[in-house]
Structure formats: C-alpha cells, structure tokens
Enzyme design. Structure first.
Site, PDB file in Angstrom:
ATOM      1  N   GLU A   1       7.665 -15.080 -11.376  1.00  0.00           N
ATOM      2  CA  GLU A   1       6.910 -13.846 -10.705  1.00  0.00           C
ATOM      3  C   GLU A   1       6.572 -12.952 -11.982  1.00  0.00           C
ATOM      4  O   GLU A   1       5.743 -12.151 -11.820  1.00  0.00           O
ATOM      5  CB  GLU A   1       8.054 -13.327  -9.818  1.00  0.00           C
ATOM      6  CG  GLU A   1       8.987 -12.472 -10.193  1.00  0.00           C
ATOM      7  CD  GLU A   1       9.701 -12.008  -9.178  1.00  0.00           C
ATOM      8  OE1 GLU A   1       9.039 -11.440  -8.301  1.00  0.00           O
ATOM      9  OE2 GLU A   1      11.031 -11.770  -9.087  1.00  0.00           O
TER      10      GLU A   1
ATOM     11  N   HIS B   1      15.890 -38.009  -9.068  1.00  0.00           N
ATOM     12  CA  HIS B   1      15.323 -38.494  -7.775  1.00  0.00           C
ATOM     13  C   HIS B   1      13.632 -38.174  -7.531  1.00  0.00           C
ATOM     14  O   HIS B   1      12.845 -38.073  -6.680  1.00  0.00           O
ATOM     15  CB  HIS B   1      15.759 -38.133  -6.458  1.00  0.00           C
ATOM     16  CG  HIS B   1      17.309 -38.738  -6.253  1.00  0.00           C
ATOM     17  ND1 HIS B   1      17.586 -39.949  -5.786  1.00  0.00           N
ATOM     18  CD2 HIS B   1      18.488 -38.124  -6.517  1.00  0.00           C
ATOM     19  CE1 HIS B   1      18.838 -39.997  -5.722  1.00  0.00           C
ATOM     20  NE2 HIS B   1      19.421 -38.992  -6.260  1.00  0.00           N
TER      21      HIS B   1
ATOM     22  N   ARG C   1       4.974  -0.088  -6.029  1.00  0.00           N
ATOM     23  CA  ARG C   1       5.066  -0.953  -5.007  1.00  0.00           C
ATOM     24  C   ARG C   1       3.888  -2.068  -5.212  1.00  0.00           C
ATOM     25  O   ARG C   1       4.033  -3.026  -4.322  1.00  0.00           O
ATOM     26  CB  ARG C   1       4.710  -0.149  -3.812  1.00  0.00           C
ATOM     27  CG  ARG C   1       5.711   0.969  -3.462  1.00  0.00           C
ATOM     28  CD  ARG C   1       5.029   1.946  -2.346  1.00  0.00           C
ATOM     29  NE  ARG C   1       5.238   1.202  -1.048  1.00  0.00           N
ATOM     30  CZ  ARG C   1       5.924   1.198   0.031  1.00  0.00           C
ATOM     31  NH1 ARG C   1       7.025   1.726  -0.411  1.00  0.00           N
ATOM     32  NH2 ARG C   1       5.964   0.538   0.964  1.00  0.00           N
TER      33      ARG C   1
ATOM     34  N   LYS D   1       6.186  -4.451  -4.032  1.00  0.00           N
ATOM     35  CA  LYS D   1       7.627  -4.356  -4.051  1.00  0.00           C
ATOM     36  C   LYS D   1       8.037  -4.213  -2.577  1.00  0.00           C
ATOM     37  O   LYS D   1       9.302  -4.811  -2.296  1.00  0.00           O
ATOM     38  CB  LYS D   1       8.051  -2.869  -4.417  1.00  0.00           C
ATOM     39  CG  LYS D   1       9.276  -2.335  -4.438  1.00  0.00           C
ATOM     40  CD  LYS D   1      10.008  -3.219  -5.703  1.00  0.00           C
ATOM     41  CE  LYS D   1      11.592  -3.102  -5.546  1.00  0.00           C
ATOM     42  NZ  LYS D   1      12.134  -4.217  -6.348  1.00  0.00           N
TER      43      LYS D   1
ATOM     44  N   LYS E   1      12.619 -15.381 -10.672  1.00  0.00           N
ATOM     45  CA  LYS E   1      12.387 -14.371 -11.773  1.00  0.00           C
ATOM     46  C   LYS E   1      11.439 -14.760 -12.868  1.00  0.00           C
ATOM     47  O   LYS E   1      10.620 -13.959 -13.296  1.00  0.00           O
ATOM     48  CB  LYS E   1      13.606 -14.139 -12.366  1.00  0.00           C
ATOM     49  CG  LYS E   1      13.971 -12.651 -12.458  1.00  0.00           C
ATOM     50  CD  LYS E   1      14.719 -11.826 -11.465  1.00  0.00           C
ATOM     51  CE  LYS E   1      13.505 -11.719 -10.079  1.00  0.00           C
ATOM     52  NZ  LYS E   1      14.157 -11.025  -8.960  1.00  0.00           N
TER      53      LYS E   1
ATOM     54  N   TRP F   1      -2.993  -2.480  -1.296  1.00  0.00           N
ATOM     55  CA  TRP F   1      -2.603  -4.029  -1.939  1.00  0.00           C
ATOM     56  C   TRP F   1      -3.482  -4.931  -0.749  1.00  0.00           C
ATOM     57  O   TRP F   1      -3.216  -4.575   0.279  1.00  0.00           O
ATOM     58  CB  TRP F   1      -1.348  -4.146  -1.711  1.00  0.00           C
ATOM     59  CG  TRP F   1      -0.846  -5.589  -2.254  1.00  0.00           C
ATOM     60  CD1 TRP F   1      -0.732  -5.821  -3.625  1.00  0.00           C
ATOM     61  CD2 TRP F   1      -0.677  -6.690  -1.441  1.00  0.00           C
ATOM     62  NE1 TRP F   1       0.053  -7.083  -3.776  1.00  0.00           N
ATOM     63  CE2 TRP F   1      -0.097  -7.744  -2.444  1.00  0.00           C
ATOM     64  CE3 TRP F   1      -0.645  -7.080  -0.007  1.00  0.00           C
ATOM     65  CZ2 TRP F   1       0.219  -9.043  -1.986  1.00  0.00           C
ATOM     66  CZ3 TRP F   1      -0.180  -8.125   0.265  1.00  0.00           C
ATOM     67  CH2 TRP F   1       0.331  -9.216  -0.691  1.00  0.00           C
TER      68      TRP F   1
ATOM     69  N   CYS G   1       0.773  -1.185  -0.106  1.00  0.00           N
ATOM     70  CA  CYS G   1      -0.048   0.022   0.033  1.00  0.00           C
ATOM     71  C   CYS G   1       0.720   1.436   0.011  1.00  0.00           C
ATOM     72  O   CYS G   1       2.022   1.221   0.489  1.00  0.00           O
ATOM     73  CB  CYS G   1      -0.782  -0.038   1.230  1.00  0.00           C
ATOM     74  SG  CYS G   1      -1.924  -1.412   1.189  1.00  0.00           S
TER      75      CYS G   1
ATOM     76  N   ASN H   1      -1.581   2.278   5.901  1.00  0.00           N
ATOM     77  CA  ASN H   1      -0.672   1.207   5.567  1.00  0.00           C
ATOM     78  C   ASN H   1      -0.348   0.268   6.916  1.00  0.00           C
ATOM     79  O   ASN H   1      -0.118   0.622   7.826  1.00  0.00           O
ATOM     80  CB  ASN H   1       0.776   1.471   5.014  1.00  0.00           C
ATOM     81  CG  ASN H   1       0.567   2.244   3.599  1.00  0.00           C
ATOM     82  OD1 ASN H   1      -0.495   2.601   2.967  1.00  0.00           O
ATOM     83  ND2 ASN H   1       1.699   2.563   2.975  1.00  0.00           N
ATOM     84  N   GLY H   2      -0.258  -1.023   6.660  1.00  0.00           N
ATOM     85  CA  GLY H   2       0.079  -1.951   7.812  1.00  0.00           C
ATOM     86  C   GLY H   2      -1.128  -2.702   8.129  1.00  0.00           C
ATOM     87  O   GLY H   2      -2.012  -2.850   7.240  1.00  0.00           O
TER      88      GLY H   2
ATOM     89  N   GLU I   1      17.172 -18.456  -8.018  1.00  0.00           N
ATOM     90  CA  GLU I   1      16.726 -16.919  -8.539  1.00  0.00           C
ATOM     91  C   GLU I   1      16.240 -16.835  -9.968  1.00  0.00           C
ATOM     92  O   GLU I   1      15.250 -16.164 -10.122  1.00  0.00           O
ATOM     93  CB  GLU I   1      17.906 -15.946  -8.145  1.00  0.00           C
ATOM     94  CG  GLU I   1      17.810 -14.741  -8.679  1.00  0.00           C
ATOM     95  CD  GLU I   1      16.580 -13.842  -7.847  1.00  0.00           C
ATOM     96  OE1 GLU I   1      16.017 -14.393  -6.952  1.00  0.00           O
ATOM     97  OE2 GLU I   1      16.320 -12.910  -8.420  1.00  0.00           O
TER      98      GLU I   1
HETATM   99  C1  F6R Z   1      11.443 -10.847  -6.088  1.00  0.00           C
HETATM  100  C2  F6R Z   1      11.478  -9.871  -5.125  1.00  0.00           C
HETATM  101  C3  F6R Z   1      10.871 -10.586  -3.900  1.00  0.00           C
HETATM  102  C4  F6R Z   1      11.780  -9.943  -2.735  1.00  0.00           C
HETATM  103  C5  F6R Z   1      11.039 -10.134  -1.152  1.00  0.00           C
HETATM  104  C6  F6R Z   1      11.881  -9.736  -0.115  1.00  0.00           C
HETATM  105  O1  F6R Z   1      12.036 -10.259  -7.131  1.00  0.00           O
HETATM  106  O2  F6R Z   1      11.890  -8.876  -5.009  1.00  0.00           O
HETATM  107  O3  F6R Z   1      10.973 -11.911  -3.594  1.00  0.00           O
HETATM  108  O4  F6R Z   1      13.042 -10.208  -2.585  1.00  0.00           O
HETATM  109  O5  F6R Z   1       9.970  -9.899  -1.137  1.00  0.00           O
HETATM  110  O6  F6R Z   1      11.992  -8.238  -0.062  1.00  0.00           O
HETATM  111  P1  F6R Z   1      13.160  -7.490   0.573  1.00  0.00           P
HETATM  112  O7  F6R Z   1      14.587  -7.719  -0.314  1.00  0.00           O
HETATM  113  O8  F6R Z   1      13.001  -6.036   0.426  1.00  0.00           O
HETATM  114  O9  F6R Z   1      13.221  -7.889   1.994  1.00  0.00           O
END
Ligand code: F6R
Length: 610
Positions: free
Chosen positions: A490, A506, A27, A605, A487, A74, A2, A100-101, A483
């Site tokens: 997502e 396995h 975000r 984000k 990527k 969000w 949010c 927010n929160g 990773e």
């Molecule tokens: C994926 C991504 C998320 C963040 C995760 C942790 O591309 O960005 O998986 O890595 O939400 O976020 P941070 O690093 O801000 O604690």
C-alpha cells in the site's frame, strides 16, 4: 475519504477553509474545492490534486466572503476531475453543496430532475442534491435548512452534507445520515466539518450530529433540528486532544511518528485492566454468564483490522478454546453466516466508520449475536452500534497506512482472548497474570526495536528494486505476514503477497529465482524448524531471504542474507514485536522508491462507502 469543512463568521473565510481542508488531507482524496458567498453570489473554485494547488488558485482571487464550505473528494461516482470535484451547484448557481457518502438512488433522481429541466455539469451522485435543494428552496424561499431537510427526504443512501445559498448571507445548513458531521462554535464564528480534526484550531466543544439531525449555522449561533424539523438541544462533546497530535512532532512523516508511539499505545491500552489481580474489561457490556455461554466467535473487519483478527483467532482458539472465524466484513454481510444467541461477533475498525464493517455489525445484531466493537474513535458508529467496546487508545492516526492502531487492536484482542480464557476457566488466574505481565513487557521490547533500525534499512535497500515480494511464516507468524505484505504494497506500490510457508511448494515457489525477496517471520516458535526447511527450499532457488528472527539465533544467518533481530518473547506475542520491523521495512522501501508514505495513491483513511 471525502472531507467537509465550512465556516461562517465576520472575517474572510478563504484561509479557514484551506486550513481545514489541509487537516483533512490525511483521509485521502483526489480533488478539492470551495464555495464562498461573495457580493450576493457564490464563487465556486475547485481543482484536481492537492489542497496546495487549490490554495495557490485561491491566492490569486480576491475572495473576501465570510461564509463558505469546502471539500476534499475521493472519487466514487465519476473520475477525479475538476467538474466532478465538489462543491456542486444548482442550475442557477445560487446554491452549492458538499457531500460525503453515497446517494444510492442518484441515477433515478437524476433522470427525474433532468426531465424537469435541470442541467447537470458533473457525473457525480452529489450533484442531484444541489438540484433537489434548488427545487425545495423554491418552495420555502429564505429557509435553506427546511429546504435541505425536504430535499433529503428524496434521498436513499448515506450523507454528511453542508450547503450554502447566495440568498441567505452567513447561513450554512448541514445534515447527516451514516456519514459524520460535527459542528462547533469558535470565538466569533460557527464551524462544520466531517471530522473533529478540522475544527480543533477553532474549538474543543463540538456537537457530533446524530443520524437524521440537521444544524443551521450563522456567524452568531448554531441551531439544531431533528429530522421532523423540531428544534433540539444537542449533547456537547469536549475534545481534549493536543493540537500537537495533529502535527508531526519532529518526525519527517506521520507514519514514523505513529510507529514510534507504539510503546505508549501498548501501555495505555493495558492501563487499568488488571484489577485486584483479575483481568477486567468493564466496557464489554456482557455479564460473566453471557461470556461463559459464548461458543463461537466471529471477528469481522477490513484490511489491516482484518489482519489483527487473524491474530485474534489464533489466540482465542489457543487460550479459550472457542472456535473462531475471521472474515472480511464485505463478505460476511452478504453470506448468511451461522449465528446463534451464543455467538460473539467482534467488529474491529480503527476509524469506527468503515461502511462494510458497520453493515456487518447491523446484520449480526439482527441475527441475534452480541457484538463487541474494537475501535480507535470514541463515539464512532462502530462504538455506538455495538453492545460493548474497547477503545484502542492509539489516539488519532493520521498516516493512511495503519500502524499504531493495528498494534492497539492486537493488544486489545489479546486482552479479549485472555478474558474469554479466564471466564471459561481455560487459563488459571496465575497464567492470565503472567501473560498479562509479559504482554506489558512488549512496550519496552518495541522501544528496543525502534532504537536500532540499521538492519531494517539495509534489507530495504536490498529489496527496493524488486517487482514483487513474498512474506512467509508459520503459525501465528503467517498472520503477521499478511499485514507485512499489505503495508509494503500500500505505501511502496511494490507487489507483495503473504503465504503460510508450508504452502510455498504448492505453487508460489514457482516465482522464486535469483534475488526474489522472501521476507520471513522466523521468530522462535514450535514450528521454527519447519519454517527453516521451507526457507532452505527458497534459498536453494536463489531467493533473497530477509528474516525477522529472535535475538541470539545465529543459525538463521546461514540461509538469510539479511537478519532483523527482535527481542525474545513468547510465540503468542510475536505479532506485537515482529510487526514493528515490518512497518519500518515497508516505510523504508517506500521512501527509497520516492513514495509519499503518509498519503499513498488511491487510498483513503476512512472507507465510508461499500
Ligand atoms: C491499511 C489500512 C486499511 C484499514 C481498512 C479498515 O493500512 O489502514 O486496510 O485497515 O480500511 O479500516 P478501519 O480499521 O478503519 O475499519
């Protein structure tokens, strides 16, 4: 997640709110809304979907008010819908709040408020704030700030909150606890937001509220208060970002721009680290003796940052010989980990405000561990609550999918591993210097990868219609695969999993049939031959193999239908070079599948809720 904006000045505020909300779009959100003071009342407008939709709706309305608040939501409590979108209003419609929160005791508060006759319009936790504020305001009419302070005394949970009241023209009251609120004075107006980026068009001098603090904004001034209502003098932070940072700088999307910034991230993260031939991380906050005592490391993080932790484990154990565990923060915080005063906990978080990572830091500190933060955001909660911190120098990351921040984390964790090895005497000074120099060389190697992406695009085209893909590697290569798979899923919504290649037979090999994509990190390493054997088994079953391989490796072409070459580097630095083509591969597939690479569905984000 949010986002909050608010402004009070002498000009109509509608446009300012919309522009601020647009700055917060990165975000991630599902609905947006504003509340604007107008002719002695409040006009609340909200909509599901993008800010552009809200903007069109506002364009049709004659809103001239000069004080208002806005929000991007969000969904947490209640589905994305117009009624659940913020701002939320009191029963009489004279007070509106954005938040927010999470209000943890909202169910209980809601029941009590309903019993006292309040009628709720939404399913959200936030709405209780509007009704609590309505009651508190009745006790101190004309003093929204005091009413907000009193209302918040009933709340358990996290909040960044801003409120307006029709009876107090030009006033915004705001407060924070565990969810950021920043406040600043522009030329002729006062501003509030949950993220500095929403304010940078108006001001570079901001106040980041501390937990428990409140602020009262009017068109002429801002006054700050502590949780007991005493006026305080806040600390002003000067933000020296370029506005261009928030723009795409000629790239079609932020993700590509940020991928291209990675050579600079490597250089900036390493700058000033080799002092008089010795590796130095002053901000560590630990003496040589304390470092030398460390006998166990935990890396705690979520998502992409967790994957950076997997790489750190490999390097810390390889170089410093300190047993290292990597754990997702949401598990660590609930499982009574074994921690002693000689345990170092490394918390990795791009945003520096991820709720689970913060909770894990607090838990680790209570248990007596030293906590070291690695974050991209100066002054963020992770930075403030850790004993020491390395900033990753990635600068603001706008695309939801983390790319340059991940790289900054990997480089910072590599430095930490080298420092631990240097302190423990496991690597000689000459070895540390050599490795440091080669680490720096990766900046130029990434530039070469970015220069020619044809093979990546071809491989992406070949895989774009798959329903699922496997990423496989061995050793440090398998950490990179996690990773790569994240990527891809997502941003392209193509299901992907990562496996240590030795695990294929396995179970996962059952998935392989004609054309099934297997993406392999097959760079030069001590386990290269083992990996090739695993890939042959996949190839024999019809897999479409895409290999990330070291320049000059012609052998791999016999089994891989697509080969993406990266420059030759020492095995320990392949996470830096091999993750770049995997980022580009994911982006290319996402675009071919028509996805929004910067704002993938359902993602935020900054994950400030548990
Ligand atoms: C994926 C991504 C998320 C963040 C995760 C942790 O591309 O960005 O998986 O890595 O939400 O976020 P941070 O690093 O801000 O604690």
């Amino acid at each position: 997640m949010c986002g909050i904006v608010g402004c009070t000045g002498s000009m109509p505020v509608k446009k300012v709110l919309v522009e601020g909300l647009k700055r917060l779009e990165y975000r991630g959100y599902d609905s947006a809304g504003v509340a604007i003071q107008q002719d002695g009342a409040l006009e609340v407008v909200h909509r599901v979907g993008k800010v552009a939709g809200l903007e069109s709706e506002l364009a049709c309305r004659d809103l001239r008010g000069t004080c208002g608040i806005g929000h991007t939501r969000w969904a947490t409590h209640g589905r994305p819908s117009t009624v659940n979108a913020h701002p939320h209003a009191s029963c009489d419609g004279r007070i509106a709040v954005v938040h927010n929160g999470i209000i943890e005791n909202f169910a209980e508060l809601r029941e009590q408020l309903q019993a006292r006759g309040h009628v709720f319009a939404s399913e959200t936790d936030t709405e209780v704030l509007a009704h609590l504020l309505e009651e508190a305001y009745a006790e101190c009419p004309g003093d929204l700030l005091t009413a907000l302070r009193r209302a918040l005394q009933h709340v358990i949970g996290a909040y960044g909150v801003a409120a307006v009241c029709a009876d107090e023209p030009g006033v915004i009251a705001c407060a924070r606890k565990d969810s950021p609120i920043v406040v600043g004075r522009g030329k002729d107006a006062s501003y509030v937001a949950s993220d500095i980026i929403a304010l940078i068009d108006a001001t570079r001098d901001v106040v980041v509220l501390e937990d428990g603090q409140l602020a009262r904004l009017t068109p002429e001034s801002i006054t700050y208060f502590d949780e007991r209502g005493r006026e305080i003098e806040p600390e002003i932070t000067h933000v020296d970002w370029d506005v261009d940072l928030a723009e795409k700088g000629g790239y079609p999307d932020f993700m590509l721009k940020e991928i291209h910034e990675q050579p600079r991230v490597v250089r900036d993260t390493l700058a000033g680290r080799m002092v008089g031939g010795e590796l130095s991380i002053d901000e560590l906050g630990l003496s040589y003796e304390e470092l030398n005592l460390i006998d166990r490391v935990y890396v705690i993080a979520c998502g992409t940052s967790y994957h950076a932790g997997l790489i750190a484990k490999n390097l810390i154990e390889r170089w410093a010989r300190i047993p290292t565990e990597v754990e997702v923060a949401s598990e660590f915080r609930y499982r009574n980990p074994i921690i002693t005063p000689s345990t170092l906990v490394v918390a990795v978080s791009q945003s520096g405000e991820t709720a689970d990572t913060l909770a894990a830091i607090r838990d680790a500190r209570i248990r007596g561990a030293k906590v070291f933060g690695i974050t991209n955001v100066v002054g963020s909660p992770v930075a403030r609550e850790s004993d020491g911190v390395i900033y990753t120098k990635a600068n603001k990351e706008i695309a939801v999918a983390s790319t340059k921040s991940f790289l900054g984390q990997v480089v910072s964790l590599t430095l930490l591993a080298l420092l631990l090895a240097q302190t423990k005497g496991r690597l000689t000074t000459a070895q540390v210097r050599l490795l440091f120099r080669e680490l720096g060389d990766t900046a130029e190697q990434i530039e070469r990868i970015l220069h020619d992406t044809e093979a990546i695009d071809e491989a992406a085209y070949a895989c774009k219609d798959a329903a699922s893909a496997l990423f496989v590697g061995r050793g440090i290569g398998s950490a990179i695969c996690y990773e790569g798979a994240l990527k891809l899923k997502e941003i392209s919504y193509l299901h992907a999993e990562a496996y240590a290649a030795g695990e294929m037979k396995h179970g996962p090999i059952a998935l392989i049939d004609d054309g099934f994509p297997v993406i392999a990190v097959a760079t030069e390493s001590p386990v290269y031959d083992k990996l090739v054997s695993n890939l042959k088994e996949c190839e024999a079953r019809g897999a479409l193999i895409v290999a990330i391989a070291t320049e000059g490796d012609e052998e791999i072409k016999k089994i891989a239908r697509h080969v993406i070459y990266v420059p030759k580097v020492r095995d320990c630095f392949t996470p830096i070079t091999a993750s770049v083509p995997l980022q580009l591969f994911a982006r290319a597939i996402a675009l071919l599948r028509g996805c929004d690479v910067d704002q993938p569905r359902n993602l935020a984000k900054s994950v400030t809720v548990e």
